[in-house]
Scaffold this active site. Sequence first.
Site, short mmCIF file in Angstrom:
data_model
loop_
_atom_site.label_atom_id
_atom_site.label_comp_id
_atom_site.label_asym_id
_atom_site.label_seq_id
_atom_site.Cartn_x
_atom_site.Cartn_y
_atom_site.Cartn_z
CE1 TYR A 97 -8.92 7.07 7.09
CE2 TYR A 97 -9.92 5.96 5.23
CZ TYR A 97 -8.87 6.66 5.78
OH TYR A 97 -7.77 6.97 4.99
CB THR A 127 -6.39 8.99 0.68
OG1 THR A 127 -5.47 8.83 1.76
CG2 THR A 127 -6.16 7.94 -0.38
CG HIS A 179 -2.17 0.81 1.04
ND1 HIS A 179 -2.23 1.94 0.25
CD2 HIS A 179 -3.42 0.65 1.53
CE1 HIS A 179 -3.45 2.43 0.27
NE2 HIS A 179 -4.20 1.67 1.04
#
Length: 775
Positions: free
Chosen positions: A591, A604, A475
Site C-alpha cells: 500500500y 486518498t 486521522h
Amino acid sequence: MAEAHQAVAFQFTVTPDGIDLRLSHEALKQICLSGLHSWKKKFIRFKNGILTGVFPASPSSWLIVVVGVVSSTYTKVDPSLGLIARINRSLDTVATGRLSCQTKKVVSSVLFGTGLWVALIITMRYSLKVLLSYHGWMFVEHGKLSRSTRIWMAMVKVFSGRKPMLYSFQTSLPRQPVPAVRDTISRYLESVRPLMKEEEFQRMTMLAQDFAANLGPKLQWYLKLKSWWATNYVSDWWEEYIYLRGRGPIMVNSNYYAMDLLFVKSTHIQAARAGNAIHAMLLYRRKVDREEIKPIRVLGSTVPLCSAQWERLFNTCRIPGEETDTIQHLKDSKHVVVYHRGRYFRVSLYHSGRLLRPRELEQQMQRILDDPSEPQPGEAKLAALTAGDRVPWAKCRQAYFRRGRNRQSLDAVEKAAFFVTLDETEQGYRKEDPVASMRSYAKSLLHGKCYDRWFDKSITFITFKNGKMGMNAEHSWADAPIVAHMWEFVMATDVFHLGYEEDGHCRGETNSSIPHPTRLQWDIPEECQAVIETSLNSANLLADDVDIHSFSFNAFGKGLIKKCRTSPDAFIQMALQLAHYKDMGKFCLTYEASMTRLFREGRTETVRSCTMESCSFVLAMADPTQTVEQRLRLFKLASEKHQQLYRLAMTGAGIDRHLFCLYVVSKYLAVDSPFLKEVLSEPWRLSTSQTPHQQVELFDLVNNPHYVSGGGGFGPVADDGYGVSYIIMGDNYIHFHISSKLSSPETDSHRFAKHLGEAMTDILNLFGLTPNSTK
C-alpha cells in the site's frame, strides 16, 4: 483567587439604604474586548464568504462592469440587445410615477450590469471546472510539455483569478469520476498476479469476471447515481466506515505522529518552547480562519488541490459512540487544555481582545509546571479511555460525563482549540545513542504512556522536558499532508521568526495581569476508574508490542537520485520492494498512499506498488547471473510502471476506493459478493507513505542544512507486516520510520532498515554512482 474576582463583571449588596452596586471595570473591559473580537471574526468570515462566492471575479469587477454598462447607454450604444429597455418597461409597471425616466434608466443599467457580471462569473467558473477536468498533463514525460498543454496551462491561469484565497477554487474543482467496473477489475487482477499461485489466480479471475458480468453493473449504477448527487462519491463513506465505525483503539492503529527539527535545539526551557509553538499554531489558525493560506497548486503553481480538509484542523474532536463515532467541530475556540503530571488545566488564549504573546504563553505554561497540586481520584489516567476500545469509552462517557463537573471539564477538553501535553520525559535525537533515542522519541509521540495524550483531539501538541516537541494527530478528519503543512509553518515560525532570548526564554515581557490557568474539576466514581484501568491495560499491551526504528538515511538523497533520471518516490518504492524481498524472501501486497485532491473533497487512493515489473526487477537483483544492463532495464520498466499507477490513482482511476464503495453499496442492498469480500480482506503487509515537504521556501537547507525535520510515522497496519513512512528534505536527506510488532516472529524493524539501506545503495550502483558521488 484574584482571577475569580476579575471574572465577575459586577457585584451587588442589598442594604437598608438600597442596593450597593460595584462594577468591575477590568471585567467589563474584557467582556467588551471579547465581543469586539467575536464581531471582528464574523465580519472577516462574511467578507471572505463574499470574495470566495464571486471568485474568480472580485467585488471591484462588479463596479467596472456596471459603470461600463451605464456609460454605454449615454453613448447611445445598447450592449444588452434590448434587455435594458425591457427592464425599464418592467420598472414602469412596478414603480409607476415614483421614478424619473433618468433614474429608471440608471437602475435598469445597473440591474443588467449586475446580471451580466453574475453570468460572467458562472461562465468563468464553469470554464475553469472544465479545464481542471483535463488530466492529460500528468501523463506527459517530465520536462516535455507540449504546446497544447502550455496553452491549457495559460488558460487555467487566466481563469484562476489574481489572488485566490484558501477556499477560492472549491466550487471550480471537478467531481471525482467513477471508473468503469471492467477497468478496475482488469487493474486489480494485474496487481495480484505476482502474489498468487496459478490455481489461486485462476479462481480469483473467475470470481472477478462473474462479478463484472452480473452484480458489478447493478452496484455501479447506484454508485454512479451517488456520484451525480454527492460532492464526492468516496469521501463520506471512507470517513464513516474506515475511521469512525472502527471499534478498536485509534492509538497506534489510526493516529500518527510528527517530529521536531532533529538536529537543532532552539531552547532548553520546556515552557518557552511551548509558548512559541502554541503562538505559531494560533497564527496559523488565524490564517486558516481568514483564508490567507494560499491554496496548494501543482504543475508550476497552476493546478489547484482541494482545500476542504483545512476546515477541521483546529477546534475539532472525535466523539465516541457505541456503534459509530462522530466528529465535533466548532467555528472557534478561545482556549486550550494542558495536561501535566496527571492534572488538566484550561488556558485562555486571549487577553485584552488579542492573542497571548509567546512570552505570556510561556508564563502560563510555567505556572502549570510550578503548580504543586496533586491529581484528583481517577484524573491522572483519564485519557486512557481515548486510547482503548471505543465502546467502553462511549458507554463510560454516556454514564459518567453527561452532567455536573465532569460534563463541564470534558466540554473544556473536547471544545479546546487543541490539546497540549507538558511531558515529564526528555526526548529527541541524541548523537551518542541515535537508535535508542529516536525509538524512544517516536514511541513517545505515537502513544506516550497511553494516558497523557487525548487521542480523540484532532491535534495533541507535546513539549518535552528538554525543550523538544512533537505532535500526535487523529486521522478521521483529514490526511497527513494538511497536518504536515501546518507543522512546517510552526517549526519555521518558531525558529526563524519568533526566536528566543539568549537565556532560552521567549522574547517579550511577562504580564502579571493575566489570570492563572484554571484547574479542571472531576468527580470520577470508582466504577469509571475501573473502566479507565481496563482501557489502560489493553492500550499498554498494544503500545508495548510496537517496535519503531526511526533513522536518517544520509548516504545520498534526492539530488543523486535525480541524476538517475527517475522519480525519487519511485526509486524509494523499488528499494522498499527489494528490501522486503531481502527481509522476507517473498513479495506482498503493498500500500502506498496517494492523494485525490485534484477533485473536490478528495482524500486518498492506494497505489499498489508491488507489480509484475517490480517483482521482475527484484528477482533480477537476487539472481547473480543477471547483468547490470538487464537489471537497469528492468528497474526503469518498474519505476515507469509505478509512476503510471501513481498518476492513475491521482486522476481517479485507482482500484481500491472504487472497490470499497462497491462493497458499501452491496451491504446497503444486502447482497453478498464473494469477490469483493475476498478483495477487502486481503492484508496490506507493507504499508507505506511519503510525508510531503510542501513549503520549501520556509527552510533554506543550503545555508542551514541541519534544519531538517524527521517527518512523521504511524503504526503497522498488519500484525505480521511493516509500516514505512519517509520524508525527502533537500537534496541529501531522507528520514525513514519503520514500524512493526514485536509479537510477530516474522518482522524486525531494525533488520528491515538494514535491508532498506542495502537496497538503496544497490540500486544506485546500477547507475555507476556511489553514495555522495558528484558524477
